[in-house]
Design an enzyme around this catalytic site. Sequence first.
Site, PDB file in Angstrom:
ATOM      1  N   GLY A  83      35.468  35.886  48.643  1.00 18.35           N
ATOM      2  CA  GLY A  83      35.714  34.546  48.096  1.00 18.35           C
ATOM      3  C   GLY A  83      36.451  33.699  49.120  1.00 18.35           C
ATOM      4  O   GLY A  83      37.402  34.169  49.741  1.00 18.35           O
ATOM      5  N   VAL A 105      42.579  31.744  65.604  1.00 20.48           N
ATOM      6  CA  VAL A 105      41.997  32.892  66.331  1.00 20.48           C
ATOM      7  C   VAL A 105      41.279  32.380  67.582  1.00 20.48           C
ATOM      8  O   VAL A 105      41.450  32.915  68.690  1.00 20.48           O
ATOM      9  CB  VAL A 105      41.008  33.677  65.420  1.00 20.48           C
ATOM     10  CG1 VAL A 105      40.198  34.686  66.217  1.00 20.48           C
ATOM     11  CG2 VAL A 105      41.767  34.370  64.284  1.00 20.48           C
ATOM     12  N   ARG A 125      29.527  37.864  50.000  1.00 20.26           N
ATOM     13  CA  ARG A 125      29.917  39.229  49.632  1.00 20.26           C
ATOM     14  C   ARG A 125      28.692  40.089  49.919  1.00 20.26           C
ATOM     15  O   ARG A 125      27.665  39.929  49.272  1.00 20.26           O
ATOM     16  CB  ARG A 125      30.306  39.292  48.141  1.00 20.26           C
ATOM     17  CG  ARG A 125      31.583  38.516  47.847  1.00 20.26           C
ATOM     18  CD  ARG A 125      32.140  38.870  46.467  1.00 20.26           C
ATOM     19  NE  ARG A 125      33.457  38.306  46.296  1.00 20.26           N
ATOM     20  CZ  ARG A 125      33.713  37.162  45.664  1.00 20.26           C
ATOM     21  NH1 ARG A 125      32.735  36.490  45.098  1.00 20.26           N
ATOM     22  NH2 ARG A 125      34.947  36.724  45.554  1.00 20.26           N
ATOM     23  N   ASP A 169      40.737  42.308  49.818  1.00 20.75           N
ATOM     24  CA  ASP A 169      40.708  43.774  49.940  1.00 20.75           C
ATOM     25  C   ASP A 169      39.305  44.334  50.200  1.00 20.75           C
ATOM     26  O   ASP A 169      39.151  45.299  50.947  1.00 20.75           O
ATOM     27  CB  ASP A 169      41.396  44.475  48.757  1.00 20.75           C
ATOM     28  CG  ASP A 169      40.985  43.912  47.421  1.00 20.75           C
ATOM     29  OD1 ASP A 169      40.094  43.027  47.398  1.00 20.75           O
ATOM     30  OD2 ASP A 169      41.529  44.343  46.400  1.00 20.75           O
ATOM     31  N   GLY A 170      38.271  43.708  49.609  1.00 19.38           N
ATOM     32  CA  GLY A 170      36.894  44.163  49.843  1.00 19.38           C
ATOM     33  C   GLY A 170      36.536  44.029  51.331  1.00 19.38           C
ATOM     34  O   GLY A 170      35.889  44.905  51.915  1.00 19.38           O
ATOM     35  N   THR A 180      42.829  35.167  50.556  1.00 15.67           N
ATOM     36  CA  THR A 180      42.308  35.154  49.180  1.00 15.67           C
ATOM     37  C   THR A 180      43.291  34.383  48.318  1.00 15.67           C
ATOM     38  O   THR A 180      44.511  34.499  48.518  1.00 15.67           O
ATOM     39  CB  THR A 180      42.123  36.576  48.599  1.00 15.67           C
ATOM     40  OG1 THR A 180      42.024  36.479  47.163  1.00 15.67           O
ATOM     41  CG2 THR A 180      43.275  37.516  48.908  1.00 15.67           C
ATOM     42  N   ASP A 188      44.000  35.055  45.402  1.00 16.51           N
ATOM     43  CA  ASP A 188      44.579  35.940  44.380  1.00 16.51           C
ATOM     44  C   ASP A 188      45.971  36.476  44.729  1.00 16.51           C
ATOM     45  O   ASP A 188      46.708  36.909  43.848  1.00 16.51           O
ATOM     46  CB  ASP A 188      43.650  37.142  44.126  1.00 16.51           C
ATOM     47  CG  ASP A 188      42.267  36.704  43.662  1.00 16.51           C
ATOM     48  OD1 ASP A 188      42.142  35.585  43.156  1.00 16.51           O
ATOM     49  OD2 ASP A 188      41.312  37.494  43.820  1.00 16.51           O
ATOM     50  N   ASP A 229      46.784  39.244  45.950  1.00 19.26           N
ATOM     51  CA  ASP A 229      46.898  40.591  45.385  1.00 19.26           C
ATOM     52  C   ASP A 229      46.853  41.681  46.453  1.00 19.26           C
ATOM     53  O   ASP A 229      46.494  42.813  46.168  1.00 19.26           O
ATOM     54  CB  ASP A 229      45.760  40.821  44.369  1.00 19.26           C
ATOM     55  CG  ASP A 229      44.386  40.618  45.000  1.00 19.26           C
ATOM     56  OD1 ASP A 229      44.305  40.095  46.131  1.00 19.26           O
ATOM     57  OD2 ASP A 229      43.390  40.971  44.355  1.00 19.26           O
ATOM     58  N   MET A 241      42.229  31.902  37.667  1.00 17.39           N
ATOM     59  CA  MET A 241      41.627  33.025  38.401  1.00 17.39           C
ATOM     60  C   MET A 241      42.679  34.055  38.813  1.00 17.39           C
ATOM     61  O   MET A 241      43.857  33.917  38.509  1.00 17.39           O
ATOM     62  CB  MET A 241      40.909  32.494  39.634  1.00 17.39           C
ATOM     63  CG  MET A 241      39.557  31.898  39.343  1.00 17.39           C
ATOM     64  SD  MET A 241      38.716  31.502  40.891  1.00 17.39           S
ATOM     65  CE  MET A 241      37.077  31.138  40.281  1.00 17.39           C
ATOM     66  N   ARG A 257      41.211  37.485  39.567  1.00 19.16           N
ATOM     67  CA  ARG A 257      40.457  38.726  39.370  1.00 19.16           C
ATOM     68  C   ARG A 257      41.244  39.633  38.433  1.00 19.16           C
ATOM     69  O   ARG A 257      41.540  39.214  37.315  1.00 19.16           O
ATOM     70  CB  ARG A 257      40.156  39.420  40.703  1.00 19.16           C
ATOM     71  CG  ARG A 257      38.948  40.328  40.635  1.00 19.16           C
ATOM     72  CD  ARG A 257      38.598  40.899  41.982  1.00 19.16           C
ATOM     73  NE  ARG A 257      37.956  39.940  42.841  1.00 19.16           N
ATOM     74  CZ  ARG A 257      36.658  39.625  42.787  1.00 19.16           C
ATOM     75  NH1 ARG A 257      35.877  40.207  41.917  1.00 19.16           N
ATOM     76  NH2 ARG A 257      36.141  38.738  43.598  1.00 19.16           N
ATOM     77  N   LYS A 294      57.745  23.262  17.452  1.00 17.42           N
ATOM     78  CA  LYS A 294      57.238  22.881  18.770  1.00 17.42           C
ATOM     79  C   LYS A 294      55.778  22.485  18.576  1.00 17.42           C
ATOM     80  O   LYS A 294      54.952  23.306  18.151  1.00 17.42           O
ATOM     81  CB  LYS A 294      57.371  24.060  19.735  1.00 17.42           C
ATOM     82  CG  LYS A 294      57.525  23.577  21.138  1.00 17.42           C
ATOM     83  CD  LYS A 294      58.219  24.514  22.054  1.00 17.42           C
ATOM     84  CE  LYS A 294      58.284  23.824  23.414  1.00 17.42           C
ATOM     85  NZ  LYS A 294      58.637  24.693  24.474  1.00 17.42           N
ATOM     86  N   SER A 325      53.390  21.138  20.701  1.00 11.77           N
ATOM     87  CA  SER A 325      52.328  21.421  21.673  1.00 11.77           C
ATOM     88  C   SER A 325      52.770  22.575  22.557  1.00 11.77           C
ATOM     89  O   SER A 325      53.970  22.762  22.779  1.00 11.77           O
ATOM     90  CB  SER A 325      52.024  20.193  22.530  1.00 11.77           C
ATOM     91  OG  SER A 325      53.079  19.956  23.427  1.00 11.77           O
ATOM     92  N   GLN A 377      40.013  25.984  41.717  1.00 14.80           N
ATOM     93  CA  GLN A 377      41.161  26.698  42.281  1.00 14.80           C
ATOM     94  C   GLN A 377      40.910  27.195  43.703  1.00 14.80           C
ATOM     95  O   GLN A 377      41.832  27.551  44.423  1.00 14.80           O
ATOM     96  CB  GLN A 377      41.521  27.901  41.399  1.00 14.80           C
ATOM     97  CG  GLN A 377      41.993  27.491  40.026  1.00 14.80           C
ATOM     98  CD  GLN A 377      41.961  28.652  39.047  1.00 14.80           C
ATOM     99  OE1 GLN A 377      42.923  29.380  38.915  1.00 14.80           O
ATOM    100  NE2 GLN A 377      40.847  28.831  38.357  1.00 14.80           N
ATOM    101  N   ARG A 378      39.651  27.289  44.089  1.00 15.58           N
ATOM    102  CA  ARG A 378      39.341  27.809  45.421  1.00 15.58           C
ATOM    103  C   ARG A 378      39.146  26.699  46.457  1.00 15.58           C
ATOM    104  O   ARG A 378      38.999  26.974  47.642  1.00 15.58           O
ATOM    105  CB  ARG A 378      38.081  28.674  45.343  1.00 15.58           C
ATOM    106  CG  ARG A 378      38.309  30.022  44.700  1.00 15.58           C
ATOM    107  CD  ARG A 378      37.861  31.149  45.601  1.00 15.58           C
ATOM    108  NE  ARG A 378      36.467  31.077  45.908  1.00 15.58           N
ATOM    109  CZ  ARG A 378      35.527  31.793  45.309  1.00 15.58           C
ATOM    110  NH1 ARG A 378      35.854  32.633  44.356  1.00 15.58           N
ATOM    111  NH2 ARG A 378      34.279  31.684  45.662  1.00 15.58           N
TER     112      ARG A 378
HETATM  113  O1  F6P Z   1      38.886  36.703  44.737  1.00 17.45           O
HETATM  114  C1  F6P Z   1      38.849  35.327  44.600  1.00 17.45           C
HETATM  115  C2  F6P Z   1      38.200  34.923  43.297  1.00 17.45           C
HETATM  116  O2  F6P Z   1      38.230  33.523  43.203  1.00 17.45           O
HETATM  117  C3  F6P Z   1      38.804  35.569  42.052  1.00 17.45           C
HETATM  118  O3  F6P Z   1      39.983  34.955  41.643  1.00 17.45           O
HETATM  119  C4  F6P Z   1      37.669  35.427  41.082  1.00 17.45           C
HETATM  120  O4  F6P Z   1      37.725  36.438  40.094  1.00 17.45           O
HETATM  121  C5  F6P Z   1      36.457  35.609  41.943  1.00 17.45           C
HETATM  122  O5  F6P Z   1      36.842  35.335  43.271  1.00 17.45           O
HETATM  123  C6  F6P Z   1      35.300  34.718  41.570  1.00 17.45           C
HETATM  124  O6  F6P Z   1      34.254  35.019  42.399  1.00 17.45           O
HETATM  125  P1  F6P Z   1      32.886  34.209  42.490  1.00 17.45           P
HETATM  126  O7  F6P Z   1      33.097  33.104  43.470  1.00 17.45           O
HETATM  127  O8  F6P Z   1      31.910  35.187  42.982  1.00 17.45           O
HETATM  128  O9  F6P Z   1      32.602  33.637  41.144  1.00 17.45           O
END
Ligand code: F6P
Length: 326
Positions: A14, A26, A75, A106-107, A129, A131, A133, A173, A175, A217, A219, A258-259
């Site tokens: 991703g 780089v 991927r 990690d992948g 990434t 995430d 993570d 997101m 994962r 509360k 909302s 988010q990406r």
């Molecule tokens: O690893 C990054 C991420 O955006 C995760 O947060 C999410 O689960 C996944 O990739 C979504 O992947 P795709 O772009 O294949 O929908």
Amino acid sequence: MAKIKKIAVLTSGGDAPGMNAAVRAVVRAALYHHIEVVGIEHGYEGMINGEFIKLSSLDVRNVIQRGGTFLRSARSLEFKTKEGRAKAYQNALDHKIDALVVIGGDGTFMGAGIFSQEYDIPCVGIPGTIDNDMYGTDFTIGFDTALNTVVEAIDKIKDTASAHDRTFFIEVMGRDAGFIALQAGIACGAEAILIPEVEGQEEKLKEFILSQTKAKKTSQIILVAEGNNLGGAHEIANKVAADFHDLSIRVSVLGHIQRGGSPTAFDRYLASRLGVAAVEALLDNQRSIMVGYTNHEVVHVPFNKTIKGHRNVSAELLTVADILTI
Ligand code: F6P
């Protein structure tokens, strides 16, 4: 070890804001050390298909502020096979590649780890990434930008939630990890945060909603990490709606916004430091390591450690969230 004359760099998995800044670093660091650089398009898939492009300093001009990755990403299922990796190696040989820098999660590192065991090409990884993570680094490139995007979106949703006395379930997101949810939840003052790392949230959530109703509360924002054990935001919202008929519930899944977007100053800075560090690590005869960032310093972490290690959510952050979400 033979002198490194040519490095290849790729982005995989991703995409994450700041990947371009990392590629730029780089390229510039390699050229500074009189090493040729080649970019591989579409990650490992492009390595298998021979998508190699020579990169000059000019090619990475004006990319530091751009989201996505100009090398593009993928991927690759084929790289998981021995045959796929053999084709990738042959292409690397044909292009006289002496070392490889991979930018991804990690992948991506898992692939690089296996590849560098099978073939004699030193590989260094840069964590990229949203995430956050990955074991062995406090931050991955893209996390800070994603966090800011999420907080900005939630601030907007809060306005309408409060105007209409609504309960919003917002899915983010991550994962199977809850780092984005936890940190964004704290930063935007969410009423509850549901993450995969915490057990027994269903009962707590019901008690919590009861207490909010009693406290009048009107909302609330309930942040849900996509990998949550109770399901996604829609599923959880449906369960809650079945028990609390008076609540006006809405669901918002933030998704791929988010990406995207221009990387924050922190992500550009991190990517720049790690890009330079990756090239210097290779020149220092390092191989099969990730360059990470811990306690404000660049660190070297062996691939097998970062792949096998599991990054835990900080207990202190969980306590902060607990205290502030009452
Ligand atoms: O690893 C990054 C991420 O955006 C995760 O947060 C999410 O689960 C996944 O990739 C979504 O992947 P795709 O772009 O294949 O929908």
